[in-house]
Write an enzyme that holds these catalytic residues in place. Structure first.
Site, mmCIF file in Angstrom:
data_model
loop_
_atom_site.group_PDB
_atom_site.id
_atom_site.type_symbol
_atom_site.label_atom_id
_atom_site.label_comp_id
_atom_site.label_asym_id
_atom_site.label_seq_id
_atom_site.Cartn_x
_atom_site.Cartn_y
_atom_site.Cartn_z
ATOM 1 N N ASP A 116 0.848 -1.188 0.000
ATOM 2 C CA ASP A 116 0.000 0.000 0.000
ATOM 3 C C ASP A 116 0.886 1.241 0.000
ATOM 4 O O ASP A 116 1.891 1.309 0.706
ATOM 5 C CB ASP A 116 -0.914 -0.009 1.228
ATOM 6 C CG ASP A 116 -2.069 0.964 1.080
ATOM 7 O OD1 ASP A 116 -3.218 0.509 0.997
ATOM 8 O OD2 ASP A 116 -1.818 2.189 1.040
ATOM 9 N N ILE A 117 0.511 2.235 -0.796
ATOM 10 C CA ILE A 117 1.320 3.457 -0.921
ATOM 11 C C ILE A 117 1.287 4.288 0.369
ATOM 12 O O ILE A 117 2.174 5.093 0.619
ATOM 13 C CB ILE A 117 0.835 4.289 -2.131
ATOM 14 C CG1 ILE A 117 1.929 5.187 -2.660
ATOM 15 C CG2 ILE A 117 -0.431 5.061 -1.817
ATOM 16 C CD1 ILE A 117 1.622 5.807 -4.018
ATOM 17 N N VAL A 136 -10.998 3.032 -3.674
ATOM 18 C CA VAL A 136 -10.658 2.545 -5.020
ATOM 19 C C VAL A 136 -11.686 1.474 -5.379
ATOM 20 O O VAL A 136 -11.807 0.449 -4.688
ATOM 21 C CB VAL A 136 -9.230 1.974 -5.080
ATOM 22 C CG1 VAL A 136 -8.936 1.443 -6.482
ATOM 23 C CG2 VAL A 136 -8.202 3.034 -4.676
ATOM 24 N N ASN A 139 -13.024 -3.265 2.267
ATOM 25 C CA ASN A 139 -13.917 -2.133 2.489
ATOM 26 C C ASN A 139 -14.926 -2.088 1.348
ATOM 27 O O ASN A 139 -14.569 -2.334 0.189
ATOM 28 C CB ASN A 139 -13.125 -0.821 2.529
ATOM 29 C CG ASN A 139 -12.200 -0.758 3.732
ATOM 30 O OD1 ASN A 139 -12.532 -1.258 4.805
ATOM 31 N ND2 ASN A 139 -11.032 -0.164 3.556
ATOM 32 N N HIS A 155 -7.164 -5.904 2.022
ATOM 33 C CA HIS A 155 -6.041 -5.338 2.782
ATOM 34 C C HIS A 155 -5.483 -6.434 3.697
ATOM 35 O O HIS A 155 -6.244 -7.138 4.371
ATOM 36 C CB HIS A 155 -6.516 -4.196 3.679
ATOM 37 C CG HIS A 155 -7.006 -2.975 2.974
ATOM 38 N ND1 HIS A 155 -6.247 -1.830 2.853
ATOM 39 C CD2 HIS A 155 -8.184 -2.703 2.368
ATOM 40 C CE1 HIS A 155 -6.950 -0.911 2.211
ATOM 41 N NE2 HIS A 155 -8.130 -1.408 1.907
ATOM 42 N N HIS A 207 -10.280 -5.172 -3.410
ATOM 43 C CA HIS A 207 -8.933 -5.484 -2.930
ATOM 44 C C HIS A 207 -9.044 -5.890 -1.476
ATOM 45 O O HIS A 207 -9.878 -5.366 -0.737
ATOM 46 C CB HIS A 207 -8.000 -4.285 -3.094
ATOM 47 C CG HIS A 207 -8.578 -3.005 -2.604
ATOM 48 N ND1 HIS A 207 -9.510 -2.289 -3.325
ATOM 49 C CD2 HIS A 207 -8.385 -2.322 -1.455
ATOM 50 C CE1 HIS A 207 -9.858 -1.216 -2.649
ATOM 51 N NE2 HIS A 207 -9.208 -1.219 -1.498
#
Ligand code: 5GP
Length: 114
Positions: A30-31, A96, A87, A102, A100
């Site tokens: 993750d950025i 986003v 999420n 996490h 995805h």
């Protein structure tokens, strides 16, 4: 439809630190990590939200969880513990719109989340 940021990463249009990749899945750092370990496990097929899952996607979701499990072991947080989160939509904190998973760990996480 415009490409999501994750689709651009999958297509190598923008860079990311790739932790794992196969024909169906990519996993990246993750950025903006919220813990020492914060990976995103992303299907290459763009499914906008969990609400859009089809029964035919069951395999891919199962594979995502297995990738999370394997990365947790690689990062040596499997014994200490970790959290996996999807999420969904605005109240769920989704930003986003390409599903995805996490994988978050490396510190004690609070419950319930904020
Ligand atoms: P969401 O809020 O949708 O559940 O999670 C989206 C995640 O994607 C966030 O944790 C955010 O930091 C991460 N993210 C957003 N843009 C990028 C990007 O360009 N590269 C990477 N590696 N992560 C990103």
């Amino acid at each position: 439809m415009n490409k999501t940021i994750f689709q651009k990463i999958i297509d190598r249009e923008i860079p990311a630190n790739i932790l794992y990749e196969d024909n169906d899945i990519i996993a990246i750092e993750d950025i903006n990590p919220v813990a020492e370990v914060h990976a995103l496990i992303i299907p290459k097929k763009c499914i906008p939200t969990l609400n859009d899952l089809d029964p035919m996607d069951a395999d891919i979701v199962g594979k995502m969880v297995l990738v999370a499990k394997n990365l947790a072991k690689e990062f040596k947080i499997d014994e200490s513990g970790y959290r996996t989160v999807f999420n969904c939509n605005d109240d769920g904190g989704q930003t986003v719109y390409h599903i995805h998973l996490h994988l978050i760990g490396g510190r004690k996480l609070n419950w319930p989340p904020g």
